[in-house]
Design an enzyme around this catalytic site. Structure first.
Site, PDB file in Angstrom:
ATOM      1  N   ASP A   7      -4.306   6.707 -19.706  1.00 44.53           N
ATOM      2  CA  ASP A   7      -3.612   5.435 -19.479  1.00 44.53           C
ATOM      3  C   ASP A   7      -2.371   5.487 -20.361  1.00 44.53           C
ATOM      4  O   ASP A   7      -2.446   5.234 -21.561  1.00 44.53           O
ATOM      5  CB  ASP A   7      -4.524   4.265 -19.880  1.00 44.53           C
ATOM      6  CG  ASP A   7      -3.864   2.923 -19.626  1.00 44.53           C
ATOM      7  OD1 ASP A   7      -3.020   2.839 -18.722  1.00 44.53           O
ATOM      8  OD2 ASP A   7      -4.188   1.964 -20.348  1.00 44.53           O
ATOM      9  N   GLU A  68      -2.339   7.207 -14.817  1.00 41.48           N
ATOM     10  CA  GLU A  68      -1.982   5.981 -14.109  1.00 41.48           C
ATOM     11  C   GLU A  68      -0.555   6.081 -13.606  1.00 41.48           C
ATOM     12  O   GLU A  68       0.347   6.492 -14.336  1.00 41.48           O
ATOM     13  CB  GLU A  68      -2.128   4.757 -15.028  1.00 41.48           C
ATOM     14  CG  GLU A  68      -1.965   3.469 -14.242  1.00 41.48           C
ATOM     15  CD  GLU A  68      -2.214   2.234 -15.081  1.00 41.48           C
ATOM     16  OE1 GLU A  68      -3.368   1.993 -15.463  1.00 41.48           O
ATOM     17  OE2 GLU A  68      -1.243   1.515 -15.347  1.00 41.48           O
ATOM     18  N   ASP A 141      -7.226   0.031 -23.458  1.00 39.12           N
ATOM     19  CA  ASP A 141      -6.560   1.260 -22.991  1.00 39.12           C
ATOM     20  C   ASP A 141      -7.563   2.407 -22.861  1.00 39.12           C
ATOM     21  O   ASP A 141      -7.455   3.251 -21.977  1.00 39.12           O
ATOM     22  CB  ASP A 141      -5.452   1.671 -23.967  1.00 39.12           C
ATOM     23  CG  ASP A 141      -4.586   0.498 -24.360  1.00 39.12           C
ATOM     24  OD1 ASP A 141      -3.494   0.366 -23.797  1.00 39.12           O
ATOM     25  OD2 ASP A 141      -5.022  -0.294 -25.205  1.00 39.12           O
TER      26      ASP A 141
END
Lengths: 216, 216
Positions: A7, A68, A141
């Site tokens: 992430d 991501e 996260d």
């Protein structure tokens, strides 16, 4: 298949590793966060995060890195840093000879919760349950990185099948075009008759069944 | 000072090297473009560009890398790729121990043409003239990379002076705070008198002139 999910972020970059098991089972391997000091120059921050991801890759030897996908519609102030981190992570993967898969936040949420607009708490709860963890991974996260890795475990067979189907379709189309061209040459440059077009299509269909869709 | 300018892009990444001479003179060293095939996966494209920038750094040994600052207001379709390339270039710089300076497109245009909203043709024409080139560098990305490098040659002394002034001001403020605290302690925790505050400010001012602004 072992997946390292990232992430991307400059201040906190979530990293999670999961192992895909039989069917939809997923096993927890490790989770953490790479951090960089906000007062460092940008290039030093990117280096800090890249070095940390590199250490994770060396330690866990994943088969693929799932990152991501960043959209520019997000928070304008942070989106550029996030995009730069995602680029740096992709470079680390390429240098390690690993493929990178990008998944959008809604693909990740839909995969783990069944709802593309699920909230952070819902994602964290599902990740905790799916991986059989004693406590929810923190910070968010870290949970998001695990969600990304799980999403990849489940989406990648589908993505692979789609890629195979597409490659197969292109191959068949090429065969079809070649036969049409051949038929055209035999007619001395005239357009192929309807019967010849039908024969070429038939031949392509034969090639298709001979190629063995069933065997895949 | 040798500056390597980079106009980040996935398909065409402009790279230009200039040498800052006395005053505002700038000398041309080299210019080129790193390209990556659009049909490659993103991580391979980033690797291709990173490898090429790395080769340029090894060949020309710049003192600093100047990169165009990417804004998310630009073309949404390409801005993420551009941001990822800029991150990767910053990482290459950090790994080579080089500082990175970011300049916005309007800072670059203002520096080389005197007009922040100058067009591409105007920038290319000025770059050609400033570097005494026989022909305008092509493509535009190559000219932009040279413009960035020139912009850095001219802006960096100013940026350095501002950074020095800021560091100096912070240093003096720290001296001031320390003397105030000392005065406070001497008074047994009571607030310093106006006379003591004045004395501390005076001492800070003395430190300032002793530090020698003129000498810098």
């Amino acid at each position: 298949m072992r997946v390292l999910g990232v992430d991307p972020g400059l201040t906190r970059c979530g990293i999670g590793v999961v192992e895909a098991g039989a069917g939809r089972t997923v096993g927890f391997v490790d989770v953490g966060v790479a951090r960089s000091q906000p007062d460092l120059p940008l290039e030093r921050r990117l280096l800090t995060v890249a070095d940390e991801v590199e250490r994770w890759v060396a330690r866990h030897r994943p088969d693929v890195i799932a990152v991501e996908r960043v959209f520019s519609q997000n928070n304008v102030r942070t989106v550029m840093g996030t995009a730069q981190v995602s680029g740096v992570v992709a470079l680390v993967a390429a240098r390690a000879g690993l493929p990178v898969a990008f998944h959008t936040p809604s693909e990740v949420k839909a995969a783990v919760t069944g709802e593309g607009r699920a909230g952070k708490a819902q994602v964290t709860a599902m990740v905790t349950r799916l991986l059989g963890l004693d406590a929810p991974p923190k910070p968010a996260d870290a949970a998001d990185a695990l969600a990304l890795a799980i999403c990849h475990c489940w989406r990648s067979p589908m993505i692979d099948r789609m890629a195979q189907a597409q490659a197969r379709a292109e191959e068949l189309a090429a065969v079809h075009r070649a036969r049409l061209a051949e038929a055209q040459r035999e007619q001395g440059g005239a357009r192929p008759s309807a019967a010849q077009q039908w024969a070429a299509a038939r031949a392509a269909a034969d090639a298709r069944s001979a190629g063995g869709w069933g065997a895949r």
